[in-house]
Design an enzyme around this catalytic site. Structure first.
Site, PDB file in Angstrom:
ATOM      1  N   GLY A 142       0.815  -1.218  -0.012  1.00 25.31           N
ATOM      2  CA  GLY A 142       0.010   0.008  -0.280  1.00 25.31           C
ATOM      3  C   GLY A 142       0.619   1.235   0.155  1.00 25.31           C
ATOM      4  CB  VAL A 143       4.423   1.372  -0.854  1.00 17.77           C
ATOM      5  CG1 VAL A 143       4.682   1.299  -2.291  1.00 17.77           C
ATOM      6  CG2 VAL A 143       5.547   2.213  -0.250  1.00 17.77           C
ATOM      7  CB  SER A 157      -2.105   5.986  -1.311  1.00 15.98           C
ATOM      8  OG  SER A 157      -3.311   6.954  -0.793  1.00 15.98           O
ATOM      9  N   GLY A 158      -1.198   7.228   1.530  1.00 13.31           N
ATOM     10  CA  GLY A 158      -1.692   7.566   2.874  1.00 13.31           C
ATOM     11  C   GLY A 158      -0.572   6.782   3.881  1.00 13.31           C
ATOM     12  CG  ASP A 210      -4.309  -7.041  -8.096  1.00  9.48           C
ATOM     13  OD1 ASP A 210      -4.871  -6.791  -7.131  1.00  9.48           O
ATOM     14  OD2 ASP A 210      -5.097  -7.218  -9.281  1.00  9.48           O
ATOM     15  N   GLY A 246      -5.015  -1.598   1.459  1.00 12.93           N
ATOM     16  CA  GLY A 246      -6.596  -1.901   1.955  1.00 12.93           C
ATOM     17  C   GLY A 246      -7.419  -1.149   0.954  1.00 12.93           C
ATOM     18  CE1 TYR A 249     -11.439  -1.094   5.272  1.00  9.90           C
ATOM     19  CE2 TYR A 249     -12.911  -0.457   7.453  1.00  9.90           C
ATOM     20  CZ  TYR A 249     -11.472  -0.367   6.788  1.00  9.90           C
ATOM     21  OH  TYR A 249     -10.436   0.161   7.205  1.00  9.90           O
ATOM     22  CE  LYS A 281      -8.985  -3.007   7.253  1.00  8.68           C
ATOM     23  NZ  LYS A 281      -7.660  -2.995   6.827  1.00  8.68           N
TER      24      LYS A 281
HETATM   25  N1  LIG Z   1      -7.573   6.205   6.356  1.00 10.51           N
HETATM   26  C1  LIG Z   1      -8.547   5.542   7.463  1.00 10.51           C
HETATM   27  O1  LIG Z   1      -9.157   6.142   7.997  1.00 10.51           O
HETATM   28  C2  LIG Z   1      -8.252   4.176   7.884  1.00 10.51           C
HETATM   29  C3  LIG Z   1      -8.663   3.806   9.157  1.00 10.51           C
HETATM   30  C4  LIG Z   1      -8.683   2.330   9.772  1.00 10.51           C
HETATM   31  C5  LIG Z   1      -7.740   1.751   8.811  1.00 10.51           C
HETATM   32  N2  LIG Z   1      -7.354   1.945   7.740  1.00 10.51           N
HETATM   33  C6  LIG Z   1      -6.374   1.077   7.043  1.00 10.51           C
HETATM   34  O2  LIG Z   1      -5.255   1.555   6.709  1.00 10.51           O
HETATM   35  C7  LIG Z   1      -4.761   0.772   5.373  1.00 10.51           C
HETATM   36  C8  LIG Z   1      -4.199   2.028   4.747  1.00 10.51           C
HETATM   37  O3  LIG Z   1      -5.172   2.783   4.232  1.00 10.51           O
HETATM   38  P1  LIG Z   1      -4.734   4.383   3.723  1.00 10.51           P
HETATM   39  O4  LIG Z   1      -5.863   5.038   4.746  1.00 10.51           O
HETATM   40  O5  LIG Z   1      -3.613   4.709   3.668  1.00 10.51           O
HETATM   41  O6  LIG Z   1      -5.719   4.261   2.242  1.00 10.51           O
HETATM   42  P2  LIG Z   1      -5.266   4.706   0.820  1.00 10.51           P
HETATM   43  O7  LIG Z   1      -6.253   4.656   0.093  1.00 10.51           O
HETATM   44  O8  LIG Z   1      -4.538   5.961   0.817  1.00 10.51           O
HETATM   45  O9  LIG Z   1      -4.108   3.674   0.391  1.00 10.51           O
HETATM   46  C9  LIG Z   1      -4.318   2.171   0.254  1.00 10.51           C
HETATM   47  C10 LIG Z   1      -3.183   1.652  -0.527  1.00 10.51           C
HETATM   48  O10 LIG Z   1      -3.654   0.184  -0.819  1.00 10.51           O
HETATM   49  C11 LIG Z   1      -3.232   0.207  -2.168  1.00 10.51           C
HETATM   50  N3  LIG Z   1      -4.131  -0.923  -2.419  1.00 10.51           N
HETATM   51  C12 LIG Z   1      -5.550  -1.012  -2.946  1.00 10.51           C
HETATM   52  N4  LIG Z   1      -5.726  -2.463  -3.433  1.00 10.51           N
HETATM   53  C13 LIG Z   1      -4.561  -3.061  -3.943  1.00 10.51           C
HETATM   54  C14 LIG Z   1      -4.351  -4.317  -4.224  1.00 10.51           C
HETATM   55  N5  LIG Z   1      -5.199  -5.018  -4.855  1.00 10.51           N
HETATM   56  N6  LIG Z   1      -2.982  -4.575  -4.420  1.00 10.51           N
HETATM   57  C15 LIG Z   1      -1.721  -3.762  -3.890  1.00 10.51           C
HETATM   58  N7  LIG Z   1      -2.234  -2.465  -3.352  1.00 10.51           N
HETATM   59  C16 LIG Z   1      -3.692  -2.159  -3.340  1.00 10.51           C
HETATM   60  C17 LIG Z   1      -3.978   1.610  -2.982  1.00 10.51           C
HETATM   61  O11 LIG Z   1      -3.486   1.489  -4.457  1.00 10.51           O
HETATM   62  C18 LIG Z   1      -3.590   2.634  -1.893  1.00 10.51           C
HETATM   63  O12 LIG Z   1      -1.914   3.213  -2.643  1.00 10.51           O
HETATM   64  C19 LIG Z   1      -5.717   0.039   4.843  1.00 10.51           C
HETATM   65  O13 LIG Z   1      -5.762  -1.388   5.170  1.00 10.51           O
HETATM   66  C20 LIG Z   1      -7.191   0.732   5.748  1.00 10.51           C
HETATM   67  O14 LIG Z   1      -8.094  -0.234   5.862  1.00 10.51           O
HETATM   68  C21 LIG Z   1      -7.466   3.495   7.268  1.00 10.51           C
END
Ligand SMILES: NC(=O)c1ccc[n+]([C@@H]2O[C@H](COP(=O)([O-])OP(=O)(O)OC[C@H]3O[C@@H](n4cnc5c(N)ncnc54)[C@H](O)[C@@H]3O)[C@@H](O)[C@H]2O)c1
Length: 261
Positions: free
Chosen positions: A11-12, A14-15, A50, A76, A156, A160
């Site tokens: 997930g590198v 983004s975010g 993927d 995710g 979702y 989790k």
């Molecule tokens: N942001 C929130 O509010 C929040 C809260 C609780 C948990 N989380 C969890 O944190 C984690 C990171 O989320 P984030 O907030 O950085 O979201 P984000 O959307 O910014 O980043 C998620 C990343 O996962 C990648 N991804 C999605 N599908 C993929 C696949 N099939 N193969 C490879 N990569 C894939 C995306 O391309 C993206 O870069 C997730 O597991 C999310 O469930 C986030």
């Protein structure tokens, strides 16, 4: 804490994954990033892959070095693409990658799964979580969803819940335990990343705003990355099968309501 270590971060692009990779690099680690999308920036080695299919996971695993110190499972989906893809990426793909990576992790290495406060219901839904985590390998997720009548809106939180239960199971699974590989989770509350907008669409503004109000603000990726990397480091060497809430106190507040204290 991470000097000389090699850490795989999914997930590198983004975010939270992007911030975790940046911080790990600043702390002295070599970072290998994985994502289905190309990151816009970052100097880390990158594998485009993927996690939603068995072949996608196998292709990622085939490109990894023979020795790694830690795996941070951050990638995710929010649930907005339906239950099948969400369970595939957030749980079955994550687990398949972890099992494929295990033989390359050094003795005493670590896996950290980014779960969520959305998995809070794992105890209430324990029998379902036991059943769905006991399916081995990377199943045909569409068939699993059809067989168990899983609905898109459940995707979702269910993903989790399964991840939190599996984290505890994996900590005692010979594949990891016999080589001292620790498996832990970090559970954020709402965090300001692109996925939060999607949560608002899936869960509704009221739920997200109420969670934010309980703790005063939404988190940032910079609030979560240090927790993930601490559990990756040897500083967490006696922590195994644990779920670390990185949520400003949200889980404690929900516990107080649910348990009545
Ligand atoms: N942001 C929130 O509010 C929040 C809260 C609780 C948990 N989380 C969890 O944190 C984690 C990171 O989320 P984030 O907030 O950085 O979201 P984000 O959307 O910014 O980043 C998620 C990343 O996962 C990648 N991804 C999605 N599908 C993929 C696949 N099939 N193969 C490879 N990569 C894939 C995306 O391309 C993206 O870069 C997730 O597991 C999310 O469930 C986030």
């Amino acid at each position: 804490m991470l000097f000389g270590k090699t850490i795989l971060v999914t997930g590198v692009a983004s975010g939270i994954g992007a911030r975790t990779a940046d911080l790990a690099g600043q702390m002295g680690a070599e970072v290998i990033g994985v994502d289905v999308r190309e990151p816009a920036h970052g100097s880390a080695a990158f594998i485009k892959g993927d996690l939603s299919t068995p072949s996608g996971v196998a292709e990622i695993a085939a490109q990894l070095p023979t020795r790694l110190d830690a795996l941070a499972n951050v990638a995710g989906l929010s649930g907005n693409t339906g239950v099948v893809s969400t369970l595939a990426v957030n749980f079955y793909g994550l687990r398949a990658l972890s099992e494929a990576v295990a033989p390359r992790l050094r003795e005493g290495g670590a896996i950290v799964n980014v779960a969520s406060i959305a998995g809070y219901g794992w105890r209430a839904n324990l029998e379902r979580a036991k059943l769905l985590t006991s399916i081995e390998g990377f199943p045909d997720v569409a068939a699993v969803a059809a067989e168990h009548g899983l609905k898109d809106e459940q995707g979702y939180p269910l993903s989790k819940e399964l991840l939190l239960l599996w984290t505890m199971r994996a900590a005692h699974q010979p594949l990891f335990k016999d080589r001292g590989i620790r498996v832990n989770a970090v559970s954020p509350g709402p965090v300001e990343t692109p996925i939060l907008k999607q949560f608002r669409a899936v869960l509704g503004d009221a739920r997200v705003d109420s969670d934010i109000t309980r703790v005063g603000r939404a988190g940032t990726s910079a609030d979560i990355a240090p927790a993930v990397l601490f559990l990756c480091s040897d500083g967490g060497r006696w922590i195994n099968g644990a779920n670390l809430a990185a949520d400003g106190g949200l889980e404690a507040s929900i516990n107080a309501d649910v348990l009545g204290f």
